[in-house]
Write an enzyme that holds these catalytic residues in place. Structure first.
Site, PDB file in Angstrom:
ATOM      1  N   HIS A  50       0.829  -1.222   0.000  1.00  0.00           N
ATOM      2  CA  HIS A  50       0.000   0.000   0.000  1.00  0.00           C
ATOM      3  C   HIS A  50       0.862   1.270   0.000  1.00  0.00           C
ATOM      4  O   HIS A  50       0.430   2.317   0.485  1.00  0.00           O
ATOM      5  CB  HIS A  50      -0.948   0.048   1.202  1.00  0.00           C
ATOM      6  CG  HIS A  50      -1.649  -1.249   1.467  1.00  0.00           C
ATOM      7  ND1 HIS A  50      -2.874  -1.548   0.928  1.00  0.00           N
ATOM      8  CD2 HIS A  50      -1.267  -2.337   2.181  1.00  0.00           C
ATOM      9  CE1 HIS A  50      -3.242  -2.774   1.327  1.00  0.00           C
ATOM     10  NE2 HIS A  50      -2.266  -3.272   2.076  1.00  0.00           N
TER      11      HIS A  50
ATOM     12  N   GLU B 102       9.491   9.035 -16.463  1.00  0.00           N
ATOM     13  CA  GLU B 102       8.095   9.416 -16.730  1.00  0.00           C
ATOM     14  C   GLU B 102       7.672   9.012 -18.140  1.00  0.00           C
ATOM     15  O   GLU B 102       6.541   8.578 -18.375  1.00  0.00           O
ATOM     16  CB  GLU B 102       7.925  10.927 -16.538  1.00  0.00           C
ATOM     17  CG  GLU B 102       8.128  11.357 -15.097  1.00  0.00           C
ATOM     18  CD  GLU B 102       8.205  12.868 -14.974  1.00  0.00           C
ATOM     19  OE1 GLU B 102       7.180  13.476 -14.643  1.00  0.00           O
ATOM     20  OE2 GLU B 102       9.273  13.446 -15.215  1.00  0.00           O
TER      21      GLU B 102
ATOM     22  N   SER C 131      14.394  22.231 -15.242  1.00  0.00           N
ATOM     23  CA  SER C 131      13.184  22.990 -15.517  1.00  0.00           C
ATOM     24  C   SER C 131      13.581  24.341 -16.078  1.00  0.00           C
ATOM     25  O   SER C 131      14.586  24.922 -15.668  1.00  0.00           O
ATOM     26  CB  SER C 131      12.393  23.166 -14.222  1.00  0.00           C
ATOM     27  OG  SER C 131      11.584  24.323 -14.306  1.00  0.00           O
TER      28      SER C 131
ATOM     29  N   LYS D 229      15.413  22.342 -10.000  1.00  0.00           N
ATOM     30  CA  LYS D 229      14.801  21.052 -10.332  1.00  0.00           C
ATOM     31  C   LYS D 229      15.724  20.099 -11.084  1.00  0.00           C
ATOM     32  O   LYS D 229      16.540  20.495 -11.893  1.00  0.00           O
ATOM     33  CB  LYS D 229      13.557  21.282 -11.205  1.00  0.00           C
ATOM     34  CG  LYS D 229      12.467  22.045 -10.505  1.00  0.00           C
ATOM     35  CD  LYS D 229      11.524  21.153  -9.739  1.00  0.00           C
ATOM     36  CE  LYS D 229      10.768  20.251 -10.665  1.00  0.00           C
ATOM     37  NZ  LYS D 229       9.451  19.913 -10.244  1.00  0.00           N
TER      38      LYS D 229
END
Ligand code: ARG
Length: 462
Positions: free
Chosen positions: A157, A291, A278, A284
């Site tokens: 979980h 992704e 970024s 970043k």
């Protein structure tokens, strides 16, 4: 002008829209190498059977070689008016060798031709995918060996459940990828029968030797039913199913890379080679490759659904619908290969933050099961009761905001008369993982042995 390949009964050429919807050359040109290989095998067989002269077969082979080099060199002029790769090659052959080119299409049709080409293409793709999955497994097993005793939290979980080792986690993917390779291998074995010679749908009256062409092209046998041979696309569906399952596996790992590399987890970091910045937030470092691997599954599963939808309800034998089989499959096979390569790159590139993993492994009372197991093993307590007693120990620690191993022994002992100093032996994440020696468990000695055995097995396959 009517089509010079099939325009005998036509008095004029197609409308521009007709040509646009009909032509497949913009994408099926990818099949050129397979198309030429198929034609060479066919021409050789026709000559051997005395259906065409050996001089014609020689001229055809010579011309096909020239076409192959022209296409490879980028000098071949593809024409939309010639619809597809098959007619583009044949028309060029006619330019090169004259009327003998017209004999190549004896005892065959574009229906068996395209089915043969596509089987060869998918077979080549499977071989490439297998090699890249092999490399990914090797990268994972090497990192697993390196981190056989690096402790991290195991999750259920996405909540800390029990400590595991990082190596154990990586080996889970080696197992999944082994099954993925098995699925591709199964698909390959089933697809490896040759449609060539089924002709349009009914077979041919010429004395062809389908066994000879099948074996020349590396197939295990000719397909036994001519209608099935030109109609079947389950080999693509099956390969796309295997690709979809494999892509799904990759997305799970990709998702973990996204989570692990976040500032909140900091379990791993990716180098500059596998991160992006970024354009507005200078601090970043984004795991874009992970992704994108996660997202590629969308188009891969999409390709499976698209082709399943095209094939559903199609009567036998060939219908032009089936020309729509290629684009999604090409895209999916390209995408899965790129995703595997990106994953391999990230596995090799990532630096685990063993400190952060260890710290997280101990949080969330992840060794509570070890106390319960100790009460069962050492004190003969039924597991349900041990679960309850341990729950009270966890509540005590939680109430004080400390880890289990930071509770004073006396306070633990006060919870149940069965507890004594022996409990200290099982507290702590290293002891927890070391105790999980059951077959397939996370004990570092197991993980080391598994990683070594995988590395040996993979080296043997190379
Ligand atoms: N370009 C076609 C395809 O990919 C080749 C087969 C055409 N056959 C036909 N009967 N029109 O499916």
């Amino acid at each position: 002008m009517s089509n010079k390949m099939w325009g005998g009964r036509f008095s004029r050429g197609p409308d521009a829209v007709m040509e646009a919807i009909n032509a497949s050359i913009d994408f099926d040109r990818r099949l050129f190498a397979q198309d030429i290989a198929g034609s060479r095998a066919h021409a050789d067989m026709l000559a051997k059977q005395g259906i065409i002269s050996s001089e014609d077969a020689e001229a055809i082979n010579h011309g096909l070689n020239t076409i192959l080099s022209e296409i490879e060199a980028g000098t071949f002029e593809f024409s939309r008016a010639l619809e597809d790769i098959h007619m583009n090659v044949e028309a060029r052959l006619a330019d090169l060798i004259g009327p003998a080119a017209g004999r190549l299409h004896t005892a065959r049709s574009r229906n068996d031709q395209v089915a043969t080409d596509f089987r060869l293409y998918v077979r080549d793709s499977i071989d490439r995918l297998d090699a890249s999955l092999h490399a990914l497994q090797g990268a994972l097993a090497a990192r697993a060996l390196e981190h056989a005793d690096t402790v991290m939290p195991g999750f259920t979980h996405l909540q800390s459940a029990q400590p595991v080792t990082f190596g154990h986690h990586l080996l889970a993917y080696v197992e999944m990828l082994a099954r993925d390779r098995g699925r591709f291998a199964d698909a390959r074995a089933r697809l490896n029968q040759c449609p060539l010679g089924a002709a349009a749908l009914a077979g041919t009256s010429f004395p062809i030797d389908r066994h000879a062409t099948a074996s020349a092209l590396g197939f295990s046998a000719p397909m036994a039913n001519s209608l099935d041979a030109v109609s079947a696309r389950d080999f693509v569906l099956e390969t796309l199913s295997a690709a979809s399952i494999c892509a799904i596996h990759l997305t799970r790992f990709a998702e973990e890379i996204v989570i692990w590399s976040s500032a909140q987890f900091r379990f791993i970091s990716l180098s500059d080679a596998f991160s992006t910045g970024s354009s507005i937030m200078p601090q970043k470092r984004n795991p874009d490759a992970a992704e994108l691997v996660r997202a590629k599954a969308g188009r891969i599963i999409g390709a499976l659904v698209a082709l399943a939808t095209v094939m559903k309800g199609l009567p036998l034998a060939y219908s032009k619908d089936m020309q729509e089989d290629k684009e999604p499959a090409f895209d999916a096979l390209d995408s899965i290969e790129l995703a595997i390569l990106a994953m391999t790159g990230m596995v090799t590139d990532m630096t685990p933050n063993t400190e952060a993993m260890r710290k997280a492994a101990g949080s969330g009372y992840s060794t509570a099961t070890d106390i319960a197991d100790w009460l069962v093993r050492g004190k003969g307590m039924p597991f349900r009761q041990a679960h309850h007693v341990t729950g009270r120990i966890v509540a005590l620690a939680a109430g004080r905001g400390v880890a289990l191993e930071d509770l004073p022994l006396g306070d633990i002992e006060a919870i149940d008369p069965a507890i004594d100093a022996g409990v200290l032996e099982v507290l702590g994440v290293d002891k927890s993982v070391a105790s999980r020696t059951s077959f397939g468990g996370t004990a570092p000695q197991n993980v080391r042995a598994q990683a070594e055995s995988w590395l040996r097995r993979l080296a043997g396959e190379a």
